[in-house]
Write a protein that holds these residues in place. Structure first.
Motif, short mmCIF file in Angstrom:
data_model
loop_
_atom_site.label_atom_id
_atom_site.label_comp_id
_atom_site.label_asym_id
_atom_site.label_seq_id
_atom_site.Cartn_x
_atom_site.Cartn_y
_atom_site.Cartn_z
N ALA A 11 0.51 -1.41 -0.50
CA ALA A 11 -0.56 -0.11 0.42
C ALA A 11 1.05 1.20 -0.48
CB ALA A 11 -0.29 0.20 0.83
N PRO A 39 11.69 -0.06 7.72
CA PRO A 39 12.41 -0.19 8.16
C PRO A 39 13.37 -0.86 6.81
CG PRO A 39 10.62 -0.76 9.65
CD PRO A 39 10.18 0.51 8.48
N ALA A 78 13.68 3.68 8.28
CA ALA A 78 13.57 3.86 9.81
C ALA A 78 12.09 3.91 10.29
CB ALA A 78 14.26 5.37 9.72
N ALA A 274 0.00 -3.68 12.67
CA ALA A 274 1.15 -3.16 12.62
C ALA A 274 1.01 -2.94 14.06
CB ALA A 274 1.49 -2.54 12.15
C1 LIG Z 1 3.50 -15.67 2.89
C2 LIG Z 1 1.93 -14.42 2.13
C3 LIG Z 1 1.95 -14.84 1.03
C4 LIG Z 1 0.72 -14.28 1.14
N1 LIG Z 1 0.16 -13.84 0.08
C5 LIG Z 1 -0.91 -13.17 -0.80
C6 LIG Z 1 -1.68 -13.57 -1.63
O1 LIG Z 1 -1.43 -14.98 -2.36
N2 LIG Z 1 -2.27 -13.15 -2.24
C7 LIG Z 1 -3.13 -11.61 -1.39
O2 LIG Z 1 -3.91 -11.13 -1.71
N3 LIG Z 1 -2.45 -11.53 -0.72
C8 LIG Z 1 -1.41 -12.28 0.47
N4 LIG Z 1 -0.37 -12.05 1.45
C9 LIG Z 1 -0.91 -10.80 1.87
C10 LIG Z 1 0.17 -9.63 1.59
O3 LIG Z 1 0.88 -9.69 1.24
C11 LIG Z 1 -0.08 -8.49 2.42
O4 LIG Z 1 -1.78 -8.27 2.40
C12 LIG Z 1 -0.81 -7.28 1.57
O5 LIG Z 1 1.65 -6.75 1.60
C13 LIG Z 1 -0.68 -5.23 2.46
O6 LIG Z 1 0.12 -4.56 1.91
P1 LIG Z 1 0.24 -3.99 3.10
O7 LIG Z 1 1.11 -2.76 2.39
O8 LIG Z 1 -0.80 -3.42 3.63
O9 LIG Z 1 1.74 -4.52 4.46
P2 LIG Z 1 2.93 -5.28 3.95
O10 LIG Z 1 2.98 -4.74 1.91
O11 LIG Z 1 3.27 -5.77 4.75
O12 LIG Z 1 3.69 -3.33 3.83
C14 LIG Z 1 3.46 -2.73 5.31
C15 LIG Z 1 5.08 -1.77 5.52
O13 LIG Z 1 4.67 -1.81 6.58
C16 LIG Z 1 6.58 -1.49 7.47
N5 LIG Z 1 6.01 -1.11 8.41
C17 LIG Z 1 5.57 -2.00 9.70
N6 LIG Z 1 6.04 -0.90 10.92
C18 LIG Z 1 6.48 0.00 10.76
C19 LIG Z 1 7.02 0.92 11.62
N7 LIG Z 1 6.64 1.61 12.61
N8 LIG Z 1 7.42 2.29 10.81
C20 LIG Z 1 7.46 2.22 9.34
N9 LIG Z 1 7.08 1.05 8.84
C21 LIG Z 1 6.84 0.08 9.73
C22 LIG Z 1 7.20 -2.99 7.28
O14 LIG Z 1 7.67 -2.63 7.55
C23 LIG Z 1 5.81 -3.22 5.88
O15 LIG Z 1 7.46 -2.83 4.55
C24 LIG Z 1 0.63 -12.57 1.86
C25 LIG Z 1 0.47 -12.45 2.92
C26 LIG Z 1 2.46 -13.39 3.38
C27 LIG Z 1 3.25 -12.90 4.30
#
Ligand SMILES: Cc1cc2nc3c(=O)[nH]c(=O)nc-3n(C[C@H](O)[C@H](O)[C@H](O)COP(=O)(O)OP(=O)(O)OC[C@H]3O[C@@H](n4cnc5c(N)ncnc54)[C@H](O)[C@@H]3O)c2cc1C
Length: 449
Positions: A11, A39, A78, A274
């Motif tokens: 996202a 990070p 960070a 988170a």
């Molecule tokens: C192994 C695995 C397989 C998956 N397979 C699928 C699939 O096949 N299809 C599907 O639709 N979904 C899948 N998912 C789920 C999908 O990956 C997540 O729903 C998606 O990545 C969510 O996006 P996001 O940006 O909200 O979170 P993320 O992609 O997890 O990104 C969040 C980011 O925020 C950062 N962050 C956290 N805390 C802090 C902080 N305090 N300060 C700064 N940065 C921070 C983290 O380091 C991370 O990089 C899978 C998940 C996993 C773990």
């Protein structure tokens, strides 16, 4: 205007990429400043981690370096430790884990929350000592090496108990991570046994433990049923409504009373928002996610938009057409991020905002080489190669940046031309071991030799 994005995952990066396009002129003449805090210096595309574990994709190709992808954005490697939205201030800590430094204050005008979710652990005896997670590239590579090492061990030992424990693989949690990792690794290990004179695929025991009465809670019940049938057909022992009670001394005890030794225990049992969310003054729902309006603005407790605050992805409870919070998955995270960037730009220009209206989910899951289950938007159920091609096409389309798509596609093409690479590089996890062994007593050379 200073826009601060927390999290550089699906996202966060997608929001920044789209804002970079939409606000090109404002970013160039510095009317807008875009900062992303993450990070890791890269995004990890988690949906392809299982293929990294299986050796189908180079680990470096499922990560997107933020500084290369976001040339017009300030990237802070960070962790955000606190946010006070009332005063528009975030505190970030760039020190490596374990080192104590005072966090730096980062003032902002507009906040975009996208820190995703983390694995939910449980106080199960032995889990911390013997369990492995599956959410990062490091974990995917380590698990691959570990599984291949177990085959080497089982093939080389004469101890039947050790052999049995080495060939027993337990995965707890049947969400995307658990199902994907187990299915890809089972397929890889099955192929790998051909290279061992004394291992047969039927010697391997794969167990998937799930507390709920269904698998793939983030997907439609139809796809989950379909996937379950496929796994069971492959002799994978799927135990629903079952929990892990203990893993002490590598002896697995399940709530159905079964007890067996296993040298591989992968914990993928659920996620939680988170932890940084609880260190903010932002409104959270009962599950700890940020309450959002369909426009992706954060909702104040009275239901009105909280000024200058947006959220998307796993951390955000965004209502769908039926008013239910969207499931935490990459499909929603990417689509919400695009809309968030468009709405944020529209607000700056005084245009009306659009509501998030998710499409009917395009669901599929990969279950190994040439194996998958997929449902088309029209409801057609596919399995085998056709489902696998469709799944790969969908994953490729979702993977951020064209350059990474080309790299992954190239991995897949080479994988089709040559046999899958099956070798354990376990020493990668202990790079100093060989050097350190030179200092063990009696092995240091005298001066001048
Ligand atoms: C192994 C695995 C397989 C998956 N397979 C699928 C699939 O096949 N299809 C599907 O639709 N979904 C899948 N998912 C789920 C999908 O990956 C997540 O729903 C998606 O990545 C969510 O996006 P996001 O940006 O909200 O979170 P993320 O992609 O997890 O990104 C969040 C980011 O925020 C950062 N962050 C956290 N805390 C802090 C902080 N305090 N300060 C700064 N940065 C921070 C983290 O380091 C991370 O990089 C899978 C998940 C996993 C773990």
């Amino acid at each position: 205007m200073r826009v601060l994005i927390i999290g550089g995952g699906c996202a966060g990066l997608s929001t920044a990429l789209r804002l970079q396009q939409l606000l090109r002129a404002q970013l160039k003449d510095r009317r807008v400043e875009l900062t992303i805090v993450e990070p890791q210096p890269y995004l990890t595309f988690q949906p392809l981690l299982a293929e990294v574990a299986a050796g189908s994709i180079d680990p470096r190709h499922v990560v997107v370096p933020l500084r290369t992808a976001l040339p017009d954005c300030r990237v802070l490697t960070a962790r955000v430790t606190r946010i006070d939205h009332a005063t528009r201030t975030a505190w970030v800590d760039a020190a490596p884990r374990g080192e104590l430094r005072l966090p730096t204050e980062v003032p902002y005008d507009v906040l975009v929350m996208a820190p995703g979710s983390v694995a939910r652990t449980a106080p199960v005896p032995g889990l911390a000592e013997h369990g492995m997670g599956f959410a990062t590239v490091g974990e995917a590579v380590a698990l691959r090496n570990h599984v291949l090492e177990q085959l080497d061990l089982a093939s080389s030992t004469r101890d039947p108990e050790l052999r049995h424990a080495a060939l027993t693989f337990v995965f707890v949690g049947a969400g995307y991570a658990g199902v994907g990792a187990l299915a890809e690794l089972e397929d890889m290990a099955r192929t790998a046994t051909k290279g061992y004179h004394n291992l047969d695929p039927d010697d391997l025991r794969w167990i998937l433990v799930e507390a709920k009465d269904r698998i793939l809670g983030e997907e439609t019940p139809e796809l989950a049923e379909h996937t379950l049938a496929e796994l069971r057909e492959r002799n994978i022992d799927v135990r629903l409504s079952t929990t892990l009670e203990s893993a002490a001394d590598q002896l697995v005890l399940l709530s159905d009373g079964s007890r067996f030794a296993a040298r591989t225990l992968v914990w993928t049992a659920g996620i939680r928002p988170a932890p940084v969310l609880s260190l903010t003054d932002l409104p959270l729902d009962g599950g700890g996610r940020i309450t959002c309006l369909p426009t992706l603005r954060i909702a104040a407790p009275d239901g009105t938009p909280l000024p200058d605050a947006w959220a998307a992805g796993d951390c955000a409870a965004v209502p769908d057409q039926a008013g239910e919070p969207c499931a935490p998955n990459a499909q929603h995270a990417l689509a919400q991020a695009r809309l968030l960037a468009e709405n944020l730009t529209a607000e700056l220009a005084g245009r009306p905002l659009a509501a998030y209206r998710p499409d009917h989910p395009a669901c599929s899951t990969s279950l190994g080489l040439h194996r998958a289950v997929a449902h088309t938007r029209r409801g057609t159920r596919l399995t085998g190669r056709r489902a696998w091609w469709l799944h790969r096409a969908r994953q490729l389309r979702r993977l951020p940046t064209r350059e990474r798509r080309i790299r992954v596609l190239t991995d897949w093409l080479f994988g089709g031309l040559f046999q899958r690479e099956i070798v354990s590089l376990g020493t990668i996890e202990h790079p100093r071991a060989e050097f350190e062994s030179g200092f063990e007593s009696g092995s240091t050379a005298g001066p001048g030799t």
